[in-house]
Design a protein around this motif. Structure first.
Motif, short mmCIF file in Angstrom:
data_model
loop_
_atom_site.label_atom_id
_atom_site.label_comp_id
_atom_site.label_asym_id
_atom_site.label_seq_id
_atom_site.Cartn_x
_atom_site.Cartn_y
_atom_site.Cartn_z
N ARG A 102 -58.44 -15.56 52.61
CA ARG A 102 -58.04 -14.23 53.09
C ARG A 102 -58.02 -14.16 54.60
O ARG A 102 -58.65 -13.31 55.22
N THR A 103 -57.29 -15.08 55.19
CA THR A 103 -57.11 -15.09 56.64
C THR A 103 -55.90 -14.23 56.96
O THR A 103 -54.80 -14.73 57.20
N TYR A 104 -56.13 -12.92 56.96
CA TYR A 104 -55.03 -11.97 57.12
C TYR A 104 -54.50 -11.93 58.55
O TYR A 104 -55.17 -12.36 59.49
N GLY A 105 -53.32 -11.41 58.69
CA GLY A 105 -52.69 -11.30 60.02
C GLY A 105 -52.50 -12.67 60.64
O GLY A 105 -52.23 -13.65 59.95
N ASP A 106 -52.67 -12.77 61.97
CA ASP A 106 -52.47 -14.08 62.59
C ASP A 106 -53.73 -14.94 62.48
O ASP A 106 -53.77 -16.05 63.03
N ARG A 107 -54.73 -14.48 61.74
CA ARG A 107 -55.84 -15.36 61.40
C ARG A 107 -55.32 -16.52 60.54
O ARG A 107 -55.94 -17.57 60.45
N GLU A 108 -54.16 -16.29 59.94
CA GLU A 108 -53.53 -17.34 59.14
C GLU A 108 -53.29 -18.59 59.99
O GLU A 108 -53.32 -19.71 59.47
N ASP A 109 -53.05 -18.40 61.28
CA ASP A 109 -52.88 -19.56 62.18
C ASP A 109 -54.10 -20.47 62.13
O ASP A 109 -53.99 -21.70 62.22
N LEU A 110 -55.28 -19.85 62.02
CA LEU A 110 -56.52 -20.65 61.99
C LEU A 110 -56.59 -21.45 60.69
O LEU A 110 -57.03 -22.61 60.67
N LYS B 76 -43.90 -4.33 81.21
CA LYS B 76 -44.59 -5.52 81.74
C LYS B 76 -45.87 -5.80 80.95
O LYS B 76 -46.96 -5.92 81.50
N ILE B 77 -45.73 -5.89 79.64
CA ILE B 77 -46.85 -6.29 78.80
C ILE B 77 -46.50 -7.62 78.13
O ILE B 77 -45.33 -8.02 78.12
N GLU B 78 -47.49 -8.27 77.58
CA GLU B 78 -47.25 -9.57 76.96
C GLU B 78 -47.11 -9.46 75.44
O GLU B 78 -47.74 -8.60 74.82
N LEU B 79 -46.31 -10.35 74.89
CA LEU B 79 -46.20 -10.47 73.44
C LEU B 79 -46.81 -11.80 73.02
O LEU B 79 -46.82 -12.75 73.79
N ASN B 80 -47.29 -11.88 71.79
CA ASN B 80 -47.82 -13.16 71.33
C ASN B 80 -46.69 -14.02 70.75
O ASN B 80 -45.53 -13.62 70.78
N HIS B 81 -47.04 -15.20 70.26
CA HIS B 81 -46.00 -16.15 69.83
C HIS B 81 -45.22 -15.66 68.62
O HIS B 81 -44.22 -16.26 68.26
N TYR B 82 -45.68 -14.60 67.97
CA TYR B 82 -44.89 -14.04 66.88
C TYR B 82 -44.13 -12.79 67.31
O TYR B 82 -43.49 -12.14 66.49
N GLY B 83 -44.25 -12.44 68.56
CA GLY B 83 -43.49 -11.30 69.07
C GLY B 83 -44.22 -9.97 68.98
O GLY B 83 -43.68 -8.93 69.32
N PHE B 84 -45.47 -10.00 68.49
CA PHE B 84 -46.27 -8.76 68.46
C PHE B 84 -46.98 -8.59 69.81
O PHE B 84 -47.16 -9.57 70.54
N ALA B 85 -47.38 -7.36 70.10
CA ALA B 85 -48.05 -7.09 71.37
C ALA B 85 -49.37 -7.87 71.45
O ALA B 85 -50.13 -7.93 70.49
N LYS B 86 -49.60 -8.45 72.61
CA LYS B 86 -50.78 -9.29 72.77
C LYS B 86 -51.95 -8.46 73.27
O LYS B 86 -51.82 -7.72 74.25
N HIS C 77 -68.01 -16.72 68.80
CA HIS C 77 -66.77 -16.28 69.42
C HIS C 77 -65.93 -15.50 68.43
O HIS C 77 -66.14 -15.58 67.22
N THR C 78 -64.96 -14.75 68.97
CA THR C 78 -64.09 -13.95 68.10
C THR C 78 -63.02 -14.85 67.50
O THR C 78 -62.91 -16.02 67.87
N TYR C 79 -62.22 -14.28 66.64
CA TYR C 79 -61.23 -15.13 65.98
C TYR C 79 -60.17 -15.62 66.94
O TYR C 79 -59.56 -16.66 66.74
N LYS C 80 -59.96 -14.86 68.02
CA LYS C 80 -59.00 -15.34 69.02
C LYS C 80 -59.66 -16.32 69.99
O LYS C 80 -59.02 -16.75 70.95
N GLY D 60 -42.36 -9.36 54.20
CA GLY D 60 -43.39 -9.23 55.23
C GLY D 60 -42.98 -8.32 56.37
O GLY D 60 -41.88 -7.75 56.38
N LEU D 61 -43.90 -8.18 57.30
CA LEU D 61 -43.69 -7.30 58.45
C LEU D 61 -43.43 -8.16 59.69
O LEU D 61 -44.18 -9.10 59.96
N GLU D 62 -42.39 -7.81 60.42
CA GLU D 62 -42.10 -8.52 61.67
C GLU D 62 -42.21 -7.56 62.84
O GLU D 62 -42.15 -6.35 62.67
N ALA D 63 -42.32 -8.13 64.01
CA ALA D 63 -42.34 -7.30 65.22
C ALA D 63 -41.00 -6.58 65.31
O ALA D 63 -39.98 -7.10 64.86
#
Lengths: 945, 67, 241
Positions: free
Chosen positions: A720-728, A306-316, A567-570, A291-294
């Motif tokens: 097929r909940t790709y990306g961090d849609r898998e969290d859902l 000074k930007i935020e990352l999400n809980h997996y370390g990718f840019a938020k 609402h959006t997936y986030k 897989g792909l990691e941050a």
């Protein structure tokens, strides 16, 4: 000219704000002067230090002076200071001794440079998951367990095995290969990557398909072990289906452990088949689809900017601002934001460019550089006076081809008045020599016998232009890539071939004539077709860049599908954002919104289109330079599962509406059943609608949240909940939503008994039929494109087999349409969720802005031209793949028919030329005469003038 | 001693695919016989049939149209 | 079997009850049905069952089948399933609670008898070996080897040595049926110069009461052994099981 590359560099410090950042960059030493290096490779050949080649996953060797790979930009060598013998031990300097251009500079010092920019785009990419830590797969211990990235190199013609597929253990060709999916993805036990890496299913299928082409003979087998096949991109499902029908086996199972095979060759795996039986199977090679990691330095980068990352370390980022960070002026793109494939990455690169263009629009063009040339000498009617420059390319050519013999040979060729042999014809000093010789010998045609015109023709065209000659009077003869490099063991024959090639080049260039690049005026205005989220965002981004827009919408309100979504997936609420965007669009003085609009006609081409638009009771004429097509898609009406027979059986959007209307029955329900792929991924529509799995999971979470006691079932084929849609997907399971997989050949059956809805489905794990009582049945109806027939007819653009508008190239030009000046955005291109529609809308604005930023644009001169031999037979009209040729009739004067070719649409492919039986249409630069001259030269050694 | 047959082959290579492929073959140092004389065209579709026939008439042992 | 009717009523409660007992609910809901567990399970296919199917039955509320399948007694509690499970689902615990739902007297006779024998005296031996017999066998075997193999003339097999570093457990099958099997370990301990001891109490390594899913008896066995270690003042309790 307007892109400055700082390679081997890292960010040290960031100061300032959007519009005015000061960024300190540490430029590490390259030890090679990029102005002098001509990438001849002599240094690497002489360098005595061999180093593991990280680009080839350490399976091959490179030298301590190296270029990372052949396509590197800039194509310049660099010294790896950790491995260079001189830099580590103070002796050697072999590269310096042998470098023919004196490019080696061991005194090169690391420096800190300060750059002033208005906007920043962060695109550091991703890091591939390292499976070394997983004890069950034996990676790093069992030789024939490789990662997918390593396998990619193994397959590559430029890879460690030159494209001859061999396995690491004994260098024999593997016949049976297994791929293991989700290694380092969708896993919170052996790693912390709960997300889906989005790309691995497709790359595994691709690798398996390419492997089929590599392997021959009996007994070959490619098996992909998977959890869910996620082929949710455009044309991906078809590709998957082809693989299934072809040689690739798809096994829905996960082997527990990989054991080494006999004598440590190959592997042995045990898995459980769908019937619950354990199968022990041997493979010659196992590929771990990692897989792909941050990226590793993501936290430092985030801190500096000074930007935020999400809980997996990718840019938020937010769904409504898909490339924006919390820091104004700092944007992110590519896999740094989330694992994504090439089309999505390339699209979002343009999205980020659009956002940057927005904030920089006031200063656009202020730092742009353009080149000017002296006036051209008119040589059209002069007798050819040809200069031939033969390149040794260091030893790249000279080692195989006898360049001196070649030069002597060239001197005797017709019209040749000057011949020179240069060590490096492409070097800056040789350019100066060429210009000098052109003047000195009054040369009016030039042959460069060197490398490939695909990379170097622009350089030599430039040299000619600077010497007051038309750039199209140069002909490159490829005696390196297509001669010395490929005939290394046959120098005599290679020299003979080079002679013929030069002869062919001379024969051809003698027939070259000056060509003018066509310049077209650009109407600096955009037409945006479709007022959904994609279209509106496109219009806003264009307006923010300072361009007028006409936004036409065939409905009586803007907003499109977004009105029907909650609402959006986030989890961002859609309605308030939508209203805000509509308000912005309607009140933007640069955007002219026309509702209830219909496109009636299209004339012209890139830079200058005109159309008639039907709006309510009037017809409006508009002129525009570019068009963004964002006509959207819609949820289809299901034709199965008793849809329409009962109000409790509904589609996703109908269910969302019921939720919005606070339908009490929903909260009180004992049971809700979702069925996926309703009208998608079947014979009629062999594509995945991409959005429905996430939608169903979100709705299921909603139901479980309002009523935890409710029984919620999702019947699916592949989630097929790709990306961090898998969290859902994970959240839904945790909440107790039960997911039951069904087979396409054994679909669920819906019945209504005593006014109660039941769904029968075969449960594949317990292997029993299950009958589900359903208070509500929610169907994931396929997303279908809106009708585009008229639009396609008017613009001569195309749709794919499923009716979605085509892009020019799925990977390289995912937002451009095949017709120049047209861009595509949103669901009319392919089903996609809110964030991706917005991203593509913005990307389209960026791509359109490239054209709108100039009031004139130049087109290549290799175009078709109608000659006086045309008799209007029109054979070429249908043959032209770009619809560039029209049949006209001169009823007033001659009464004859003839064809007209539109240079703005023509791509110079010359199919017309080959089709025309009378020489009635030709392509500049590739006339039949020129081609014939080359053939004659190659075969008869006698030019016919 | 008989001389080995050395055919003369005219190759038409599409600029966008075959020609790029031939360039890559060079970068990859893939070795092949030096008998082909390459002619770059903007599309394999631009090669007129007449020229192919003519090449054969002029003594070409083969014509390859690659695209 | 006939089809399963779901949806109208609340499904079976067994899985939910187990989830209440486990931290994070043992992730029992998180299953992706990938089958990695079943691929590695030594008991897959026995009784037409495998870990994935077992968990799935629990998820579908098939409590009757889950709590009655003899398959749960074929699980070795090796935890290979949870080791590779992407969701770290605690299938062994689900199996454990399924065992517990069996009436004690209906549980497999071998395990049941072994647990009951272990409860009989403080040796905790599933063979029912008492303290004196164990001590006698150890001394007898030791003497024999010291005599037969002069290089091990100094070897010891201490019993109830107060203050030893290591308290050593011994599978109770060996002193009874294969006494020679004890010796290799003694040799190792002798050669490395370890300060170790057996205890006449709590020397048996195995714990069939755990496999029986008899919490009370399991606890008793563990406490008895722990007390024996503490009574001798040993620092490390080495269990070879």
């Amino acid at each position: 000219m307007n892109v400055e590359l700082l390679t081997l560099s890292e960010i040290v410090d960031v100061e300032g704000d959007a519009g005015n950042f000061t960024i300190k960059v540490k430029k590490k030493s390259r030890y090679v002067d990029t102005d002098k290096c001509i990438a001849c490779g002599l240094c690497a050949e002489k360098c005595p230090k061999k180093v593991d080649d990280e680009f080839n996953a350490n399976m091959g060797k490179r030298k301590a002076i190296y270029i990372k790979y052949g396509q590197s930009v800039p194509l310049k060598y660099a010294i790896d200071p950790d491995n260079c013998i001189y830099l580590t031990r103070g002796k050697c300097r072999a590269c310096e001794k042998f470098c023919p251009t004196g490019a080696i500079n061991f005194d090169d010092k690391e420096e800190i440079v300060s750059i002033n920019v208005g906007a920043v785009i962060l695109a550091p990419g991703f890091k591939a998951f390292d499976p070394s830590g997983l004890d069950c797969y034996g990676y790093g211990i069992i030789p024939d367990v490789v990662t997918s990235l390593e396998y990619e190199r193994m397959l590559s013609a430029g890879g460690p095995f030159q494209g001859h597929l061999v396995r690491p253990s004994d260098h024999t060709e593997p016949k049976k290969i297994a791929w293991l999916q989700c290694v380092g993805s969708r896993n919170t036990n052996q790693c912390k990557n709960g997300y889906c890496s989005n790309v691995c299913c497709m790359y595994a299928i691709k690798q398996a398909m390419v492997t089929s082409e590599h392997l021959s003979g009996e007994g070959t087998e490619q098996s992909i072990f998977y959890m869910d096949i996620r082929s949710h991109g455009k044309e991906f499902e078809r590709y998957y289906e082809n693989a299934r029908k072809g040689d690739v086996q798809f096994i829905q199972a996960r082997p527990h452990t990989i054991d080494p095979g006999k004598n440590n060759n190959g592997v042995i795996m045990r898995y459980t088949n769908t019937e619950g039986r354990q199968i022990v199977k041997e493979f010659d090679l196992a590929v771990l689809s990692v897989g792909l990691e941050a990226p590793e330095d993501a936290p430092q980068l985030a801190e500096k900017f000074k930007i935020e990352l999400n809980h997996y370390g990718f840019a938020k980022t937010k769904d409504f601002n898909p490339v924006s960070t919390i820091r104004p002026g700092v944007f992110v793109t590519g896999a740094f934001q989330a694992p994504k494939d090439i089309p999505q990455s390339v699209t979002e690169a343009s999205t980020a460019a659009a956002e940057a263009a927005r904030i920089l629009s006031a200063s656009r063009g202020s730092l742009t550089k353009t080149k000017t040339y002296p006036p051209e000498n008119d040589v059209k009617d002069q007798v050819p006076s040809i200069g031939v420059f033969i390149c040794s390319c260091g030893i790249n050519i000279a080692n195989t081809v006898d360049v001196h013999a070649l030069a002597e040979y060239a001197k005797d060729l017709p019209y040749v008045s000057f011949v020179d042999n240069n060590l490096f014809t492409c070097s800056a000093d040789t350019q100066a020599i060429i210009a000098e010789k052109i003047k000195e010998h009054k040369l009016n045609r030039i042959v460069i016998a060197a490398c490939t015109p695909r990379t170097h023709e622009p350089l030599f065209q430039d040299t000619l232009k600077e010497a007051s000659l038309n750039g199209y009077l140069v002909e490159m003869v490829n005696i390196r890539n297509q001669n010395s490099w490929v005939h290394q063991k046959e120098p005599e024959k290679a020299t003979q071939k080079a002679k013929d090639q030069v002869w062919m080049g001379v024969a051809r260039v003698a027939k070259n004539y000056p060509l003018d690049q066509i310049s077209v005026n650009v109407v600096r205005k955009a037409l945006v077709i479709g007022g959904g989220l994609a279209g509106m965002n496109s219009a806003l981004a264009l307006a923010d860049q300072g361009y007028d827009c006409i936004l036409i919408e065939n409905n009586d309100r803007l907003g499109g599908n977004a009105w029907f979504l909650n609402h959006t997936y986030k989890g961002e609420p859609i309605r308030p954002m939508l209203e805000k965007i509509i308000d912005k669009v309607e009140n933007n003085e640069k955007i002219n919104v026309i509702k209830n609009a219909q496109l009636l006609s299209v004339q012209g081409s890139i830079g200058n289109f005109s159309s008639e638009i039907q709006a309510d009771n009037e017809k409006i004429n508009v002129n525009y330079g570019v068009a963004v097509v964002a006509t959207g898609a819609k949820e289809s009406r299901p034709a199965e599962y008793m849809y329409g027979k009962d109000d409790r059986i509904m589609t996703h959007l109908e269910f969302d509406a019921a939720v919005r209307n606070n339908n009490n029955e929903i909260k009180k329900a004992k049971s809700a059943v979702f069925i996926q792929c309703v009208g998608s991924r079947d014979e009629k529509r062999p594509y995945c609608s991409r959005v429905c799995c996430t939608h169903a999971v979100e709705s299921a979470i909603f139901l479980k949240t309002v009523n935890p006691e409710m029984n919620v079932y999702i019947l699916y084929r592949d989630m097929r909940t790709y990306g961090d849609r898998e969290d859902l997907y994970k959240k839904a399971r945790d909440l107790g939503v039960l997911f039951i997989r069904f087979n396409r050949n054994d679909k669920p059956e819906v019945s209504i008994e005593n006014n109660e809805i039941y769904v029968k489905v075969y449960e594949p794990v317990v292997q029993l039929p299950v009958k589900l009582y359903a208070d509500f049945l929610i169907l994931a109806a396929a997303i279908v494109p809106n009708k585009n027939d008229e639009l396609v007819e008017l613009y001569k653009c195309g749709v794919n087999q499923d009716g979605f508008l085509n892009e020019a190239h799925p990977k390289l030009k995912p937002v451009d349409m095949p017709v120049d000046g047209l861009f595509v955005a949103g669901m009319c291109n392919y089903p996609k969720p809110v964030d991706e529609s917005i991203a593509q809308g913005l990307a389209a604005a960026s791509r359109a802005g490239v054209i709108l930023s100039r009031d004139k644009m130049k087109l290549d001169a290799i175009k078709s031209m109608v000659t006086d031999k045309c008799d209007g037979c029109a054979l070429c009209v249908d043959a032209c793949p770009y619809n560039a040729i029209k049949l006209e009739h001169d009823s007033e004067k001659t009464g004859k028919s003839y064809v007209v070719s539109d240079p703005a649409l023509c791509r110079g492919c010359g199919i017309c030329e080959a089709t025309c039986p009378k020489g009635g249409i030709i392509v500049h630069g590739f006339t039949t005469e020129q081609i014939q001259a080359q053939v004659d030269a190659a075969l008869t050694n006698q030019l016919i003038y | 001693m008989s001389e080995k047959f050395e055919p003369t082959i005219i190759g038409f290579l599409c600029n966008w695919c075959a020609y790029a492929g031939a360039d890559l073959a060079g970068v990859s140092r893939l070795q092949y016989p030096p008998n082909m004389r390459p002619i770059r065209v903007m599309c394999s579709g631009m090669v007129p049939a007449d020229i192919v026939v003519n090449a054969l008439e002029q003594g070409a042992d083969g014509v390859m149209v690659m695209g | 079997m006939a089809e399963i009717l779901l949806g109208r009523e609340k499904p079976g409660i067994f899985k939910d009850k187990v989830m209440e007992l486990l931290p994070e609910g043992g992730n029992l809901n998180a299953c992706l049905t990938c089958g990695a567990c079943s691929s590695g399970c030594p008991a897959t296919g026995l009784e037409d069952m495998d870990p994935k199917k077992f968990l799935r039955m629990a998820a579908l509320g098939m409590d009757e089948q889950v709590t009655s399948t003899p398959w749960v007694w074929m699980c070795t509690m090796c935890r290979r399933c949870i080791h590779v499970c992407p969701m770290e689902i605690d299938i062994p615990q689900l199996v454990y609670y399924a065992r517990q739902s069996w009436p004690r007297d209906k549980r497999p006779r071998g395990i049941l008898a072994s647990c009951d024998l272990a409860l009989k005296n403080d040796t905790c031996s599933a063979m029912g070996t008492n303290e004196e017999d164990f001590e006698f066998v150890v001394e007898d075997v030791l003497d024999e080897y010291r005599e037969a193999q002069p290089e091990f003339a100094e070897m010891k097999a201490p019993v109830n040595k107060q203050g030893a570093e290591f308290f050593f457990n011994q599978n109770s099958r060996e002193p009874v049926t294969e006494p020679d099997e004890m010796v290799p370990l003694w040799k190792i301990l002798h050669l490395v110069g370890a300060n170790w001891t057996y205890g006449t109490k709590g020397w048996a390594a195995e714990n069939y009461c755990m496999f029986l899913a008899d919490d009370k008896a399991w606890k008793h066995i563990v406490e008895t052994k722990a007390k024996a270690v503490e009574d001798l003042g040993c620092k490390v309790w080495l269990n070879t099981e």
